[in-house]
Scaffold this motif. Structure first.
Motif, PDB file in Angstrom:
ATOM      1  N   GLY A 167       0.824  -1.195   0.000  1.00 43.09           N
ATOM      2  CA  GLY A 167       0.000   0.000   0.000  1.00 43.09           C
ATOM      3  C   GLY A 167       0.864   1.252   0.000  1.00 43.09           C
ATOM      4  O   GLY A 167       2.092   1.185   0.126  1.00 43.09           O
ATOM      5  N   ILE A 168       0.225   2.400  -0.142  1.00 40.37           N
ATOM      6  CA  ILE A 168       0.948   3.668  -0.245  1.00 40.37           C
ATOM      7  C   ILE A 168       0.456   4.622   0.841  1.00 40.37           C
ATOM      8  O   ILE A 168      -0.751   4.744   1.071  1.00 40.37           O
ATOM      9  CB  ILE A 168       0.725   4.318  -1.634  1.00 40.37           C
ATOM     10  CG1 ILE A 168       1.056   3.319  -2.755  1.00 40.37           C
ATOM     11  CG2 ILE A 168       1.574   5.574  -1.784  1.00 40.37           C
ATOM     12  CD1 ILE A 168       0.673   3.808  -4.136  1.00 40.37           C
ATOM     13  N   GLU A 169       1.393   5.293   1.487  1.00 44.06           N
ATOM     14  CA  GLU A 169       1.024   6.282   2.498  1.00 44.06           C
ATOM     15  C   GLU A 169       0.210   7.408   1.855  1.00 44.06           C
ATOM     16  O   GLU A 169       0.451   7.778   0.701  1.00 44.06           O
ATOM     17  CB  GLU A 169       2.284   6.876   3.135  1.00 44.06           C
ATOM     18  CG  GLU A 169       3.135   5.858   3.873  1.00 44.06           C
ATOM     19  CD  GLU A 169       4.449   6.456   4.350  1.00 44.06           C
ATOM     20  OE1 GLU A 169       4.649   7.677   4.148  1.00 44.06           O
ATOM     21  OE2 GLU A 169       5.269   5.707   4.901  1.00 44.06           O
ATOM     22  N   PRO A 170      -0.771   7.969   2.576  1.00 46.26           N
ATOM     23  CA  PRO A 170      -1.642   9.000   2.001  1.00 46.26           C
ATOM     24  C   PRO A 170      -0.882  10.167   1.373  1.00 46.26           C
ATOM     25  O   PRO A 170      -1.257  10.649   0.298  1.00 46.26           O
ATOM     26  CB  PRO A 170      -2.476   9.458   3.205  1.00 46.26           C
ATOM     27  CG  PRO A 170      -2.505   8.271   4.106  1.00 46.26           C
ATOM     28  CD  PRO A 170      -1.180   7.602   3.942  1.00 46.26           C
ATOM     29  N   GLU A 171       0.186  10.625   2.029  1.00 51.92           N
ATOM     30  CA  GLU A 171       0.944  11.755   1.501  1.00 51.92           C
ATOM     31  C   GLU A 171       1.620  11.383   0.170  1.00 51.92           C
ATOM     32  O   GLU A 171       1.591  12.157  -0.793  1.00 51.92           O
ATOM     33  CB  GLU A 171       2.010  12.213   2.499  1.00 51.92           C
ATOM     34  CG  GLU A 171       1.469  12.752   3.818  1.00 51.92           C
ATOM     35  CD  GLU A 171       1.079  11.635   4.793  1.00 51.92           C
ATOM     36  OE1 GLU A 171       1.345  10.435   4.486  1.00 51.92           O
ATOM     37  OE2 GLU A 171       0.498  11.957   5.836  1.00 51.92           O
ATOM     38  N   LYS A 172       2.215  10.194   0.126  1.00 54.64           N
ATOM     39  CA  LYS A 172       2.875   9.746  -1.102  1.00 54.64           C
ATOM     40  C   LYS A 172       1.856   9.471  -2.206  1.00 54.64           C
ATOM     41  O   LYS A 172       2.139   9.695  -3.388  1.00 54.64           O
ATOM     42  CB  LYS A 172       3.712   8.497  -0.822  1.00 54.64           C
ATOM     43  CG  LYS A 172       4.962   8.766   0.008  1.00 54.64           C
ATOM     44  CD  LYS A 172       5.816   7.512   0.130  1.00 54.64           C
ATOM     45  CE  LYS A 172       7.093   7.801   0.915  1.00 54.64           C
ATOM     46  NZ  LYS A 172       7.937   6.585   1.042  1.00 54.64           N
ATOM     47  N   LEU A 173       0.675   8.986  -1.812  1.00 57.32           N
ATOM     48  CA  LEU A 173      -0.376   8.720  -2.793  1.00 57.32           C
ATOM     49  C   LEU A 173      -0.826  10.014  -3.463  1.00 57.32           C
ATOM     50  O   LEU A 173      -0.985  10.074  -4.688  1.00 57.32           O
ATOM     51  CB  LEU A 173      -1.557   8.027  -2.124  1.00 57.32           C
ATOM     52  CG  LEU A 173      -2.747   7.684  -3.026  1.00 57.32           C
ATOM     53  CD1 LEU A 173      -2.324   6.752  -4.153  1.00 57.32           C
ATOM     54  CD2 LEU A 173      -3.877   7.061  -2.201  1.00 57.32           C
ATOM     55  N   ALA A 174      -1.022  11.060  -2.654  1.00 61.91           N
ATOM     56  CA  ALA A 174      -1.420  12.368  -3.195  1.00 61.91           C
ATOM     57  C   ALA A 174      -0.333  12.919  -4.114  1.00 61.91           C
ATOM     58  O   ALA A 174      -0.622  13.485  -5.184  1.00 61.91           O
ATOM     59  CB  ALA A 174      -1.697  13.344  -2.051  1.00 61.91           C
ATOM     60  N   GLU A 175       0.927  12.714  -3.721  1.00 53.07           N
ATOM     61  CA  GLU A 175       2.050  13.180  -4.535  1.00 53.07           C
ATOM     62  C   GLU A 175       2.113  12.433  -5.859  1.00 53.07           C
ATOM     63  O   GLU A 175       2.364  13.025  -6.924  1.00 53.07           O
ATOM     64  CB  GLU A 175       3.350  12.982  -3.754  1.00 53.07           C
ATOM     65  CG  GLU A 175       4.600  13.436  -4.476  1.00 53.07           C
ATOM     66  CD  GLU A 175       5.860  13.161  -3.682  1.00 53.07           C
ATOM     67  OE1 GLU A 175       6.937  13.057  -4.308  1.00 53.07           O
ATOM     68  OE2 GLU A 175       5.773  13.031  -2.444  1.00 53.07           O
TER      69      GLU A 175
END
Length: 230
Positions: A167-175
């Motif tokens: 999975g991807i951390e929310p901050e990295k996902l937004a980036e």
């Protein structure tokens, strides 16, 4: 008025097709002289036949798959292929991955057979799989599985590639989502899915494009929809 409107639409289509061809050329420029690579792969294939003294060997198997995949990707005049043909091409890439990683990944296909003859943007599934293989399972202790689905969805065709990885951390996902929508940037990060996203929007409009959903510890789903051309 009708003539003027038709001319405007024609100019718009020509402009978009020009941008699309430019994006295809840009994709090829990330490869090292494709024709040279293709010929080199053929040479290596014959060396493998000669040195191993048999045609059925993993080196030749991989080289043949790479050569066919490369040949298909170099056809700049073809924008669309049937879903059936796109699945065939994608499986060539999966064959290469299976040799490279010793069948470490389990690939599951779920395809609505009624959609097999529908047209789809060429080379649009392979980069999603590549991105998943590279990023989803780093330091992951799960048995990696990648699900590829092609089904009808609210009058469109939905293509999804999902995994059971970190999975991807929310901050990295937004980036990441912002990065694949920033077409002015020359960054080579995630160039494959960024290029697909750009081509989808050029062809079908801003309401279409790649969507990425992820939950840490569960996995990630990368998907897009296209109009159902039936």
């Amino acid at each position: 008025t009708l003539v003027t409107e038709n001319k405007r639409l024609t100019d718009t289509v020509n402009k978009k097709m020009g941008e699309l061809r430019f994006q295809q050329v840009l994709t090829l420029q990330t490869q090292i002289c494709p024709h040279f690579m293709y010929n080199t792969l053929e040479t290596l294939n014959w060396i493998a036949y000669r040195e191993l003294d048999k045609y059925d060997n993993p080196i030749s198997y991989s080289l043949n798959n790479i050569a066919e995949l490369l040949e298909l990707s170099m056809d700049l005049l073809t924008v669309f292929r049937t879903i059936r043909d796109e699945i065939y091409t994608t499986n060539k890439y999966i064959n290469i991955l299976n040799v490279r990683y010793g069948n470490q990944f389990k690939f599951n296909w779920s395809v609505d057979e009624e959609l097999l003859d529908c047209k789809i943007l060429k080379m649009c599934i392979q980069p999603l799989i590549e991105n998943t293989v590279i990023h989803a399972f780093e330091n992951c202790d799960k048995s990696p599985e990648i699900d590829i689905s092609i089904n009808s969805f609210e009058g469109n065709i939905k293509i999804s590639v999902s995994d059971n990885g970190n999975g991807i951390e929310p901050e990295k996902l937004a980036e990441l989502q912002a990065g694949i929508n920033d077409f002015s940037s020359v960054s080579k990060r995630h160039i494959g899915i960024k290029n697909i996203n750009h081509r989808i929007k050029l062809l079908y409009g801003e309401s279409y494009g790649i969507s990425i959903e992820s939950k840490q510890g569960v996995g990630t789903v990368c998907s897009f929809t296209i109009p159902d051309d039936r």
